[in-house]
Design a protein around this motif. Structure first.
Motif, short mmCIF file in Angstrom:
data_model
loop_
_atom_site.label_atom_id
_atom_site.label_comp_id
_atom_site.label_asym_id
_atom_site.label_seq_id
_atom_site.Cartn_x
_atom_site.Cartn_y
_atom_site.Cartn_z
N TYR A 1 -1.21 79.66 27.54
CA TYR A 1 -2.29 79.51 28.22
C TYR A 1 -3.21 78.49 27.35
O TYR A 1 -3.24 79.15 26.33
N TYR B 1 -8.97 78.82 22.73
CA TYR B 1 -9.00 80.71 22.57
C TYR B 1 -9.67 80.96 21.37
O TYR B 1 -10.83 81.80 21.57
N GLU C 1 0.18 80.79 22.81
CA GLU C 1 1.12 81.91 23.18
C GLU C 1 0.06 83.28 23.48
O GLU C 1 -0.62 83.50 22.45
N ILE C 2 0.31 83.89 24.53
CA ILE C 2 -0.24 85.20 24.86
C ILE C 2 -0.43 85.99 23.93
O ILE C 2 -1.26 86.67 23.62
N CYS D 1 -4.69 87.18 29.78
CA CYS D 1 -3.80 87.61 28.95
C CYS D 1 -2.60 88.44 29.54
O CYS D 1 -1.59 88.67 29.43
N VAL E 1 3.80 87.82 27.18
CA VAL E 1 3.36 87.31 25.92
C VAL E 1 3.94 86.24 25.35
O VAL E 1 3.40 85.49 24.55
#
Ligand SMILES: [Zn+2]
Length: 252
Positions: free
Chosen positions: A139, A87, A143-144, A130, A135
């Motif tokens: 991914y 991310y 965590e989302i 997302c 939430v």
């Protein structure tokens, strides 16, 4: 259109579209957006193997601007490489000056004949990813709710929004300041609790984004920022170096 929904009004029991079976077709489910009362039904899209939750009953539509009523959030996870998704790296690349980006594109885009999936990398891809998981789901080991500030994840941001985050924002009051080369937004959409300043690095990017947002000021605006405190209560600021950091969720 949603990849997942809830079986109960309290939104405790999740059901993914891939789990919803034939006999669920007449069952009403609840929208992932806690601020939306839409009742959703599982639907298969013509010509696609994927099923989605859609608000098919006129009496229970999505609230206006509900992202889960927009097909722009469709995310087919089989098309992306989750194992290589980092991310912070992905957000960093959205910020990167063009030269760095060219290098990364060279190594990241598959050549002719290669059919390798890549991790989500555009802001739209990361955003729709997302929105396709709850939430608290993960991914790429993150965590989302750590990636996006929206109506669903607001409870996780009691002190504000810091660091690499995607915000799901709206225009609240004043939109821009030409002298400061800034655009002002609020997030999350429903509470508009936090104010965000988009601080542009150059005139051209500023004018393009300002025009895009002005022409869509009733829509949902997605911004990838590296947010820090503005020194004012509930206000945060991020540099915007590239157009790729901002997207408008148009009705589709
Ligand atoms: Zn909804």
């Amino acid at each position: 259109m949603a990849n997942y929904a809830y079986k109960d009004n309290q939104r405790k029991e999740i059901i993914y579209s891939t789990q919803a079976i034939e006999e669920d077709r007449s069952t009403a489910f609840y929208c992932p957006n806690p601020k939306c009362n839409a009742q959703l039904y599982i639907c298969a899209i013509d010509g696609s193997k994927t099923a989605y939750f859609r608000a098919t009953k006129r009496k229970y539509p999505h609230v206006s601007n509900c992202p889960f009523g927009n097909s722009a959030i469709e995310f087919d996870k089989t098309q992306f490489d989750e194992s290589n998704f980092d991310y912070d790296k992905a957000i960093g690349l959205l910020f990167a000056p063009t030269s760095t980006d060219k290098t990364s594109k060279k190594s990241g885009v598959p050549g002719i004949g290669e059919l390798q999936n890549h991790p989500p990398r555009t802001i739209r891809q990361i955003y729709s990813m997302c929105k396709s998981f709850p939430v608290n789901a993960k991914y790429g080991n993150k965590e989302i709710g750590e990636m996006i500030l929206d109506d669903r994840s607001e409870y996780r941001y009691p002190r504000g929004c810091f660091g690499n985050k995607i915000i799901e924002a709206v225009v609240k009051d004043r939109l821009y300041d030409n002298d400061k080369r800034c655009i002002y937004l609020s997030a999350p959409m429903d509470s508009k609790k936090y104010s965000f300043v988009l601080d542009f690095s150059d005139d051209e990017t500023y004018k393009i984004i300002r025009g895009e947002i002005y022409n869509n000021r009733d829509k949902v605006i997605i911004v990838a920022g590296q947010w820090e405190s503005l020194g004012k209560y509930n206000s945060f600021i991020s540099k915007i170096n590239r157009r790729e950091q901002v997207a408008v969720l148009k009705k589709r």
